[in-house]
Design a protein around this motif. Structure first.
Motif, PDB file in Angstrom:
ATOM      1  N   LYS A 143     -19.878  18.663   1.970  1.00 11.62           N
ATOM      2  CA  LYS A 143     -18.725  19.508   2.023  1.00 11.62           C
ATOM      3  C   LYS A 143     -17.633  19.089   0.710  1.00 11.62           C
ATOM      4  CE  LYS A 143     -19.943  20.170   6.858  1.00 11.62           C
ATOM      5  NZ  LYS A 143     -19.684  20.252   8.183  1.00 11.62           N
ATOM      6  N   LYS A 144     -17.205  20.383   0.565  1.00 11.45           N
ATOM      7  CA  LYS A 144     -15.591  20.445  -0.967  1.00 11.45           C
ATOM      8  C   LYS A 144     -14.913  20.493   0.325  1.00 11.45           C
ATOM      9  CE  LYS A 144     -14.307  21.750  -4.914  1.00 11.45           C
ATOM     10  NZ  LYS A 144     -14.539  23.591  -6.072  1.00 11.45           N
ATOM     11  N   LEU A 145     -13.379  19.645  -0.411  1.00 12.66           N
ATOM     12  CA  LEU A 145     -12.606  18.912  -0.176  1.00 12.66           C
ATOM     13  C   LEU A 145     -11.428  19.513  -1.087  1.00 12.66           C
ATOM     14  CD1 LEU A 145      -9.785  19.370   2.223  1.00 12.66           C
ATOM     15  CD2 LEU A 145     -10.698  16.749   1.884  1.00 12.66           C
ATOM     16  N   THR A 146     -10.486  19.948  -1.526  1.00 12.72           N
ATOM     17  CA  THR A 146      -9.139  19.587  -2.585  1.00 12.72           C
ATOM     18  C   THR A 146      -7.934  18.856  -1.761  1.00 12.72           C
ATOM     19  OG1 THR A 146     -10.119  21.319  -3.772  1.00 12.72           O
ATOM     20  CG2 THR A 146      -8.190  20.361  -4.623  1.00 12.72           C
ATOM     21  N   ILE A 147      -7.407  18.583  -1.615  1.00  7.88           N
ATOM     22  CA  ILE A 147      -6.209  18.247  -2.019  1.00  7.88           C
ATOM     23  C   ILE A 147      -4.699  17.792  -2.946  1.00  7.88           C
ATOM     24  CG2 ILE A 147      -4.381  16.237  -0.789  1.00  7.88           C
ATOM     25  CD1 ILE A 147      -6.928  14.783   0.719  1.00  7.88           C
ATOM     26  N   HIS A 148      -4.566  18.830  -2.943  1.00  8.84           N
ATOM     27  CA  HIS A 148      -3.217  19.058  -4.140  1.00  8.84           C
ATOM     28  C   HIS A 148      -2.312  18.700  -3.884  1.00  8.84           C
ATOM     29  CE1 HIS A 148      -5.521  22.601  -5.208  1.00  8.84           C
ATOM     30  NE2 HIS A 148      -5.962  22.828  -4.081  1.00  8.84           N
ATOM     31  N   PHE A 149      -1.472  17.995  -4.916  1.00 11.19           N
ATOM     32  CA  PHE A 149       0.506  16.953  -5.157  1.00 11.19           C
ATOM     33  C   PHE A 149       0.440  18.040  -6.070  1.00 11.19           C
ATOM     34  CE2 PHE A 149      -3.242  13.669  -4.168  1.00 11.19           C
ATOM     35  CZ  PHE A 149      -2.875  13.586  -3.336  1.00 11.19           C
ATOM     36  N   SER A 165       0.237  -1.527   0.244  1.00 10.73           N
ATOM     37  CA  SER A 165      -0.160   0.208   0.059  1.00 10.73           C
ATOM     38  C   SER A 165       0.920   1.535  -0.364  1.00 10.73           C
ATOM     39  CB  SER A 165      -1.067  -0.246   1.164  1.00 10.73           C
ATOM     40  OG  SER A 165      -1.548   0.661   1.030  1.00 10.73           O
ATOM     41  N   MET A 166       2.672   1.101   0.638  1.00 10.83           N
ATOM     42  CA  MET A 166       3.325   2.650   0.761  1.00 10.83           C
ATOM     43  C   MET A 166       3.185   3.011  -0.515  1.00 10.83           C
ATOM     44  SD  MET A 166       2.599   2.896   3.609  1.00 10.83           S
ATOM     45  CE  MET A 166       3.779   4.116   3.737  1.00 10.83           C
ATOM     46  N   VAL A 167       3.467   2.364  -1.672  1.00  8.94           N
ATOM     47  CA  VAL A 167       3.718   2.722  -2.743  1.00  8.94           C
ATOM     48  C   VAL A 167       2.864   3.315  -3.301  1.00  8.94           C
ATOM     49  CG1 VAL A 167       3.702   1.295  -5.711  1.00  8.94           C
ATOM     50  CG2 VAL A 167       4.756  -0.087  -3.910  1.00  8.94           C
ATOM     51  N   PHE A 168       1.569   3.522  -3.249  1.00 10.24           N
ATOM     52  CA  PHE A 168       0.696   5.107  -3.786  1.00 10.24           C
ATOM     53  C   PHE A 168       0.610   5.355  -2.298  1.00 10.24           C
ATOM     54  CE2 PHE A 168      -1.303   0.078  -4.345  1.00 10.24           C
ATOM     55  CZ  PHE A 168      -1.037   0.281  -6.065  1.00 10.24           C
ATOM     56  N   ASP A 169       1.534   6.151  -2.126  1.00  4.90           N
ATOM     57  CA  ASP A 169       1.634   6.792  -1.250  1.00  4.90           C
ATOM     58  C   ASP A 169       1.909   8.776  -1.396  1.00  4.90           C
ATOM     59  OD1 ASP A 169       0.960   8.096   1.597  1.00  4.90           O
ATOM     60  OD2 ASP A 169       2.798   7.901   2.724  1.00  4.90           O
ATOM     61  N   LYS A 170       1.537   8.861  -1.027  1.00  2.00           N
ATOM     62  CA  LYS A 170       2.031  10.212  -1.632  1.00  2.00           C
ATOM     63  C   LYS A 170       1.635  12.104  -0.282  1.00  2.00           C
ATOM     64  CE  LYS A 170       0.013   9.877  -6.102  1.00  2.00           C
ATOM     65  NZ  LYS A 170      -1.499  10.444  -7.577  1.00  2.00           N
ATOM     66  N   THR A 171       2.464  12.563  -0.244  1.00  3.01           N
ATOM     67  CA  THR A 171       2.360  14.210   0.159  1.00  3.01           C
ATOM     68  C   THR A 171       1.651  14.547  -0.308  1.00  3.01           C
ATOM     69  OG1 THR A 171       3.997  13.003   1.353  1.00  3.01           O
ATOM     70  CG2 THR A 171       4.084  15.494   1.583  1.00  3.01           C
ATOM     71  N   PRO A 172       0.496  15.583   0.168  1.00  2.00           N
ATOM     72  CA  PRO A 172       0.233  16.545  -0.168  1.00  2.00           C
ATOM     73  C   PRO A 172       0.638  17.831  -0.321  1.00  2.00           C
ATOM     74  CG  PRO A 172      -0.612  15.740   1.370  1.00  2.00           C
ATOM     75  CD  PRO A 172       0.213  14.613   1.690  1.00  2.00           C
ATOM     76  N   SER A 173       0.631  18.748  -1.365  1.00  2.00           N
ATOM     77  CA  SER A 173       1.171  20.122  -1.196  1.00  2.00           C
ATOM     78  C   SER A 173       1.223  21.099   0.029  1.00  2.00           C
ATOM     79  CB  SER A 173       2.251  20.206  -2.396  1.00  2.00           C
ATOM     80  OG  SER A 173       0.422  20.644  -3.487  1.00  2.00           O
ATOM     81  N   LYS A 174      -0.654  20.964  -0.881  1.00  3.09           N
ATOM     82  CA  LYS A 174      -1.762  21.902  -0.014  1.00  3.09           C
ATOM     83  C   LYS A 174      -3.351  21.224   0.526  1.00  3.09           C
ATOM     84  CE  LYS A 174      -2.850  25.286  -2.674  1.00  3.09           C
ATOM     85  NZ  LYS A 174      -3.278  26.644  -3.376  1.00  3.09           N
ATOM     86  N   ILE A 175      -4.021  21.708   1.220  1.00  4.03           N
ATOM     87  CA  ILE A 175      -5.151  20.565   1.630  1.00  4.03           C
ATOM     88  C   ILE A 175      -6.076  22.352   2.340  1.00  4.03           C
ATOM     89  CG2 ILE A 175      -6.437  19.327   2.950  1.00  4.03           C
ATOM     90  CD1 ILE A 175      -3.974  17.744   4.029  1.00  4.03           C
ATOM     91  N   GLU A 176      -7.069  22.334   0.488  1.00  4.02           N
ATOM     92  CA  GLU A 176      -7.623  22.978   1.030  1.00  4.02           C
ATOM     93  C   GLU A 176      -9.150  22.617   1.212  1.00  4.02           C
ATOM     94  OE1 GLU A 176      -7.476  26.385  -2.071  1.00  4.02           O
ATOM     95  OE2 GLU A 176      -7.417  25.027  -3.240  1.00  4.02           O
ATOM     96  N   PHE A 177     -10.034  23.167   2.667  1.00  5.14           N
ATOM     97  CA  PHE A 177     -11.186  23.088   3.120  1.00  5.14           C
ATOM     98  C   PHE A 177     -12.608  24.162   2.001  1.00  5.14           C
ATOM     99  CE2 PHE A 177      -9.402  20.349   5.331  1.00  5.14           C
ATOM    100  CZ  PHE A 177     -10.338  19.387   5.669  1.00  5.14           C
ATOM    101  N   HIS A 178     -13.124  24.005   1.542  1.00  3.05           N
ATOM    102  CA  HIS A 178     -14.452  24.789   0.690  1.00  3.05           C
ATOM    103  C   HIS A 178     -15.862  24.976   1.464  1.00  3.05           C
ATOM    104  CE1 HIS A 178     -11.469  24.763  -2.781  1.00  3.05           C
ATOM    105  NE2 HIS A 178     -11.090  23.739  -2.555  1.00  3.05           N
ATOM    106  N   ASP A 179     -16.043  26.810   0.949  1.00  3.38           N
ATOM    107  CA  ASP A 179     -17.197  26.391   1.346  1.00  3.38           C
ATOM    108  C   ASP A 179     -18.506  26.145   0.628  1.00  3.38           C
ATOM    109  OD1 ASP A 179     -16.932  28.099   3.329  1.00  3.38           O
ATOM    110  OD2 ASP A 179     -16.128  30.082   2.558  1.00  3.38           O
ATOM    111  N   GLU A 180     -17.869  25.783  -0.112  1.00  2.75           N
ATOM    112  CA  GLU A 180     -18.998  24.840  -1.541  1.00  2.75           C
ATOM    113  C   GLU A 180     -19.429  23.563  -0.872  1.00  2.75           C
ATOM    114  OE1 GLU A 180     -19.503  22.934  -6.394  1.00  2.75           O
ATOM    115  OE2 GLU A 180     -17.576  24.683  -5.230  1.00  2.75           O
ATOM    116  N   VAL A 181     -20.515  24.207  -1.077  1.00  2.00           N
ATOM    117  CA  VAL A 181     -21.421  22.375  -1.055  1.00  2.00           C
ATOM    118  C   VAL A 181     -22.697  22.203  -1.821  1.00  2.00           C
ATOM    119  CG1 VAL A 181     -23.113  21.292   0.812  1.00  2.00           C
ATOM    120  CG2 VAL A 181     -21.600  23.501   1.853  1.00  2.00           C
TER     121      VAL A 181
END
Length: 213
Positions: A125-131, A100-116
């Motif tokens: 709710k909306k969440l964006t994880i940037h790599f 499973s660790m082969v697929f592990d990624k470290t995000p560069s930024k995590i955003e929680f949005h107000d959009e629903v």
């Protein structure tokens, strides 16, 4: 009277704790769409036929399984407390596994949005994880479908644990963006029930080998 009040209070607190500890178990069917293709002339329609247009996702007590209706992959299984992901391709007799660790990624930024948005009557709710600049996962998750992320902490495939660790909830719409294509899965059916544990068992007698890729 005071005794009855304390009994009522105790029962209420126990009930609230029980609700908070509940995890969603069951099956979610997702529709799959592909767009923004950049795969040597392969169209989104061709890719959809190969990879599948429907995903059936089962989740129960730390296990999860995804079945596909495409031409390439049969299913993918994550078993509780293991650090392996098991794959069954339609044209292969053996079952393959990868750490499973082969697929592990470290995000560069995590955003929680107000959009629903609403999916199948659930408020999401909306969440964006940037790599990096061209790779991100956007999740529309419902807190009405809670999941304890700690049960899946070794499940790195497809960003599953990464999303859960931020939301502790089921995603009903997820957008995976990469330089090759954009994949969008949207829930079209939800069934909340106790999944038979056998659903997550590997087939009897099958050879399990480490994937060469």
């Amino acid at each position: 009277m005071k005794k009855h009040f304390y009994l009522f209070l105790m029962f209420t607190l126990i009930s609230i704790a029980s609700v908070k500890c509940q995890n969603f178990n069951g099956k979610i069917t997702y529709n799959i769409e592909y767009s923004k293709m950049n795969l040597n002339g392969v169209t989104s329609s061709e890719f959809k036929v190969a990879m599948g247009s429907i995903e059936e996702f089962y989740i129960q007590s730390g296990n999860h399984k995804t079945k596909y209706n495409g031409l390439i992959m049969d299913w993918v299984i994550y078993k509780a407390n293991e650090d392996k992901i098991y794959f069954k391709a339609k044209d292969e007799v053996d079952v393959f596994y990868k750490s499973s660790m082969v697929f592990d990624k470290t995000p560069s930024k995590i955003e929680f949005h107000d959009e629903v948005i609403e999916v199948l009557g659930y408020s999401c709710k909306k969440l964006t994880i940037h790599f990096d600049e061209n790779s991100r996962i956007t999740s529309y998750y419902s807190t009405d479908l809670p999941v304890d992320s700690e049960l899946y902490k070794k499940g790195k495939y497809d960003g599953f644990y990464l999303l859960l660790s931020k939301t502790n909830a089921i995603s009903l719409k997820t957008i995976y963006e990469s330089p090759q294509h954009t994949k969008t899965i949207t829930a079209i059916n939800i069934k909340n029930y106790l999944v038979n544990g056998k659903e997550f068992d590997l087939p009897l007698g099958v050879k399990v080998v480490e994937a060469p890729w």
